[in-house]
Design a protein around this motif. Sequence first.
Motif, PDB file in Angstrom:
ATOM      1  N   THR A  27      49.484 -28.145  73.958  1.00 60.85           N
ATOM      2  CA  THR A  27      47.779 -27.854  73.746  1.00 60.85           C
ATOM      3  C   THR A  27      47.122 -28.556  75.113  1.00 60.85           C
ATOM      4  O   THR A  27      46.269 -27.727  75.522  1.00 60.85           O
ATOM      5  N   THR A  28      47.400 -29.751  74.869  1.00 57.40           N
ATOM      6  CA  THR A  28      46.514 -30.529  75.921  1.00 57.40           C
ATOM      7  C   THR A  28      46.828 -30.234  77.372  1.00 57.40           C
ATOM      8  O   THR A  28      45.729 -30.356  78.102  1.00 57.40           O
ATOM      9  N   LYS A  29      48.110 -30.004  77.592  1.00 61.48           N
ATOM     10  CA  LYS A  29      48.448 -29.525  78.943  1.00 61.48           C
ATOM     11  C   LYS A  29      47.840 -28.161  79.488  1.00 61.48           C
ATOM     12  O   LYS A  29      47.340 -28.057  80.368  1.00 61.48           O
ATOM     13  N   VAL A  30      47.957 -27.395  78.603  1.00 60.71           N
ATOM     14  CA  VAL A  30      47.808 -26.108  78.786  1.00 60.71           C
ATOM     15  C   VAL A  30      46.191 -25.904  78.883  1.00 60.71           C
ATOM     16  O   VAL A  30      45.640 -25.208  79.755  1.00 60.71           O
ATOM     17  N   PHE A  31      45.419 -26.678  77.968  1.00 52.64           N
ATOM     18  CA  PHE A  31      43.846 -26.727  78.056  1.00 52.64           C
ATOM     19  C   PHE A  31      43.341 -27.266  79.454  1.00 52.64           C
ATOM     20  O   PHE A  31      42.566 -26.937  80.031  1.00 52.64           O
ATOM     21  N   GLN A  32      44.119 -28.282  79.769  1.00 51.13           N
ATOM     22  CA  GLN A  32      43.772 -29.096  81.163  1.00 51.13           C
ATOM     23  C   GLN A  32      44.066 -28.055  82.339  1.00 51.13           C
ATOM     24  O   GLN A  32      42.930 -27.837  83.219  1.00 51.13           O
ATOM     25  N   GLU A  33      45.189 -27.330  82.296  1.00 53.04           N
ATOM     26  CA  GLU A  33      45.307 -26.366  83.401  1.00 53.04           C
ATOM     27  C   GLU A  33      44.145 -25.307  83.358  1.00 53.04           C
ATOM     28  O   GLU A  33      43.756 -25.083  84.470  1.00 53.04           O
ATOM     29  N   HIS A  34      44.131 -24.693  82.147  1.00 55.91           N
ATOM     30  CA  HIS A  34      42.903 -23.668  82.239  1.00 55.91           C
ATOM     31  C   HIS A  34      41.512 -24.255  82.464  1.00 55.91           C
ATOM     32  O   HIS A  34      40.937 -23.480  83.177  1.00 55.91           O
ATOM     33  N   PHE A  35      41.316 -25.442  82.083  1.00 53.93           N
ATOM     34  CA  PHE A  35      39.994 -25.721  82.358  1.00 53.93           C
ATOM     35  C   PHE A  35      39.818 -26.154  83.837  1.00 53.93           C
ATOM     36  O   PHE A  35      38.735 -25.767  84.460  1.00 53.93           O
ATOM     37  N   ASN A  36      40.667 -26.747  84.515  1.00 49.78           N
ATOM     38  CA  ASN A  36      40.580 -27.084  85.991  1.00 49.78           C
ATOM     39  C   ASN A  36      40.709 -25.633  86.896  1.00 49.78           C
ATOM     40  O   ASN A  36      40.266 -25.670  87.908  1.00 49.78           O
ATOM     41  N   SER A  37      41.198 -24.572  86.295  1.00 47.17           N
ATOM     42  CA  SER A  37      41.314 -23.218  87.052  1.00 47.17           C
ATOM     43  C   SER A  37      39.869 -22.747  86.592  1.00 47.17           C
ATOM     44  O   SER A  37      39.947 -21.414  86.786  1.00 47.17           O
ATOM     45  N   GLN A  38      39.336 -23.158  85.659  1.00 44.42           N
ATOM     46  CA  GLN A  38      38.025 -22.335  85.081  1.00 44.42           C
ATOM     47  C   GLN A  38      38.404 -21.049  84.335  1.00 44.42           C
ATOM     48  O   GLN A  38      37.815 -20.149  84.688  1.00 44.42           O
ATOM     49  N   ASN A  39      39.521 -21.067  83.850  1.00 48.72           N
ATOM     50  CA  ASN A  39      39.943 -19.781  83.090  1.00 48.72           C
ATOM     51  C   ASN A  39      39.557 -19.680  81.438  1.00 48.72           C
ATOM     52  O   ASN A  39      40.012 -20.316  80.672  1.00 48.72           O
ATOM     53  N   VAL A  40      38.254 -19.404  81.430  1.00 48.70           N
ATOM     54  CA  VAL A  40      37.585 -19.414  79.973  1.00 48.70           C
ATOM     55  C   VAL A  40      38.195 -18.711  79.254  1.00 48.70           C
ATOM     56  O   VAL A  40      38.316 -18.892  77.878  1.00 48.70           O
ATOM     57  N   ARG A  62      29.753 -21.382  78.295  1.00 51.34           N
ATOM     58  CA  ARG A  62      28.703 -22.425  78.740  1.00 51.34           C
ATOM     59  C   ARG A  62      29.409 -23.822  78.592  1.00 51.34           C
ATOM     60  O   ARG A  62      28.919 -24.599  79.350  1.00 51.34           O
ATOM     61  N   PHE A  63      30.022 -24.262  77.442  1.00 54.07           N
ATOM     62  CA  PHE A  63      30.749 -25.475  77.523  1.00 54.07           C
ATOM     63  C   PHE A  63      31.670 -25.874  78.433  1.00 54.07           C
ATOM     64  O   PHE A  63      31.375 -26.753  79.067  1.00 54.07           O
ATOM     65  N   VAL A  64      32.554 -24.876  78.845  1.00 55.11           N
ATOM     66  CA  VAL A  64      33.451 -25.209  79.829  1.00 55.11           C
ATOM     67  C   VAL A  64      32.816 -25.115  81.087  1.00 55.11           C
ATOM     68  O   VAL A  64      33.115 -26.071  81.821  1.00 55.11           O
ATOM     69  N   ASN A  65      32.016 -24.176  81.637  1.00 57.05           N
ATOM     70  CA  ASN A  65      31.332 -24.358  82.850  1.00 57.05           C
ATOM     71  C   ASN A  65      30.359 -25.708  82.815  1.00 57.05           C
ATOM     72  O   ASN A  65      30.237 -26.236  84.082  1.00 57.05           O
ATOM     73  N   GLY A  66      29.659 -26.048  81.839  1.00 63.15           N
ATOM     74  CA  GLY A  66      28.755 -27.064  81.885  1.00 63.15           C
ATOM     75  C   GLY A  66      29.576 -28.305  82.006  1.00 63.15           C
ATOM     76  O   GLY A  66      29.082 -29.271  82.903  1.00 63.15           O
ATOM     77  N   CYS A  67      30.823 -28.612  81.426  1.00 64.04           N
ATOM     78  CA  CYS A  67      31.626 -29.738  81.444  1.00 64.04           C
ATOM     79  C   CYS A  67      31.913 -29.738  82.889  1.00 64.04           C
ATOM     80  O   CYS A  67      32.045 -31.016  83.560  1.00 64.04           O
ATOM     81  N   TYR A  68      32.601 -28.741  83.482  1.00 58.40           N
ATOM     82  CA  TYR A  68      33.137 -28.808  84.975  1.00 58.40           C
ATOM     83  C   TYR A  68      32.094 -28.955  85.721  1.00 58.40           C
ATOM     84  O   TYR A  68      32.257 -29.809  86.852  1.00 58.40           O
ATOM     85  N   GLU A  69      30.930 -28.455  85.845  1.00 59.67           N
ATOM     86  CA  GLU A  69      29.974 -28.831  86.693  1.00 59.67           C
ATOM     87  C   GLU A  69      29.393 -30.154  86.483  1.00 59.67           C
ATOM     88  O   GLU A  69      29.218 -30.674  87.836  1.00 59.67           O
ATOM     89  N   GLN A  70      29.300 -30.816  85.198  1.00 59.98           N
ATOM     90  CA  GLN A  70      28.877 -31.968  84.907  1.00 59.98           C
ATOM     91  C   GLN A  70      29.823 -33.179  85.472  1.00 59.98           C
ATOM     92  O   GLN A  70      29.832 -34.138  86.096  1.00 59.98           O
ATOM     93  N   PHE A  71      31.118 -33.065  85.293  1.00 62.49           N
ATOM     94  CA  PHE A  71      32.288 -33.790  85.115  1.00 62.49           C
ATOM     95  C   PHE A  71      33.297 -33.762  86.217  1.00 62.49           C
ATOM     96  O   PHE A  71      34.000 -34.595  86.694  1.00 62.49           O
ATOM     97  N   GLY A  72      33.298 -32.303  86.785  1.00 64.38           N
ATOM     98  CA  GLY A  72      34.720 -31.963  87.831  1.00 64.38           C
ATOM     99  C   GLY A  72      36.032 -31.931  87.102  1.00 64.38           C
ATOM    100  O   GLY A  72      35.928 -31.500  85.842  1.00 64.38           O
ATOM    101  N   ASN A  73      36.841 -31.859  87.850  1.00 68.53           N
ATOM    102  CA  ASN A  73      38.258 -31.587  87.445  1.00 68.53           C
ATOM    103  C   ASN A  73      38.845 -32.230  86.280  1.00 68.53           C
ATOM    104  O   ASN A  73      38.344 -33.673  86.275  1.00 68.53           O
ATOM    105  N   LEU A  74      39.524 -31.954  85.232  1.00 67.22           N
ATOM    106  CA  LEU A  74      40.042 -32.786  84.055  1.00 67.22           C
ATOM    107  C   LEU A  74      41.402 -33.536  84.830  1.00 67.22           C
ATOM    108  O   LEU A  74      42.401 -32.960  84.900  1.00 67.22           O
TER     109      LEU A  74
END
Length: 118
Positions: A27-40, A62-74
Amino acid sequence: MKHIILLLICITTLPVLAQDNAMYEKTTKVFQEHFNSQNVEAIFDLYTSETKEIMTKEGVTRFVNGCYEQFGNLKSLTFIETSAEVNSYTARFEKTSLIMELQLNTEGKISTLQFQEP
């Protein structure tokens, strides 16, 4: 006799713990891949139905986009500990490192996910 019973308990619970670890790792691996590709949409599908009702797709967006904008790629997730059925990880982003707390249900769906300062 007590030692034998304790040994049997340990042996029988080991596969369950290994399954949990594998489920969390997947799950963490899949989450990381989707987070970095912004696949909400795909991230939203990782949540339990109960969590989907609470968070809503708009909230997850909002959560994913906000985190990505603020922190960048995981960049990486490193396991720290399990406490009260919640796994904690060091989440290393491009711009900062945070603690990610993750709890899965028995099907491997996300029931809790949050980032916080270390």
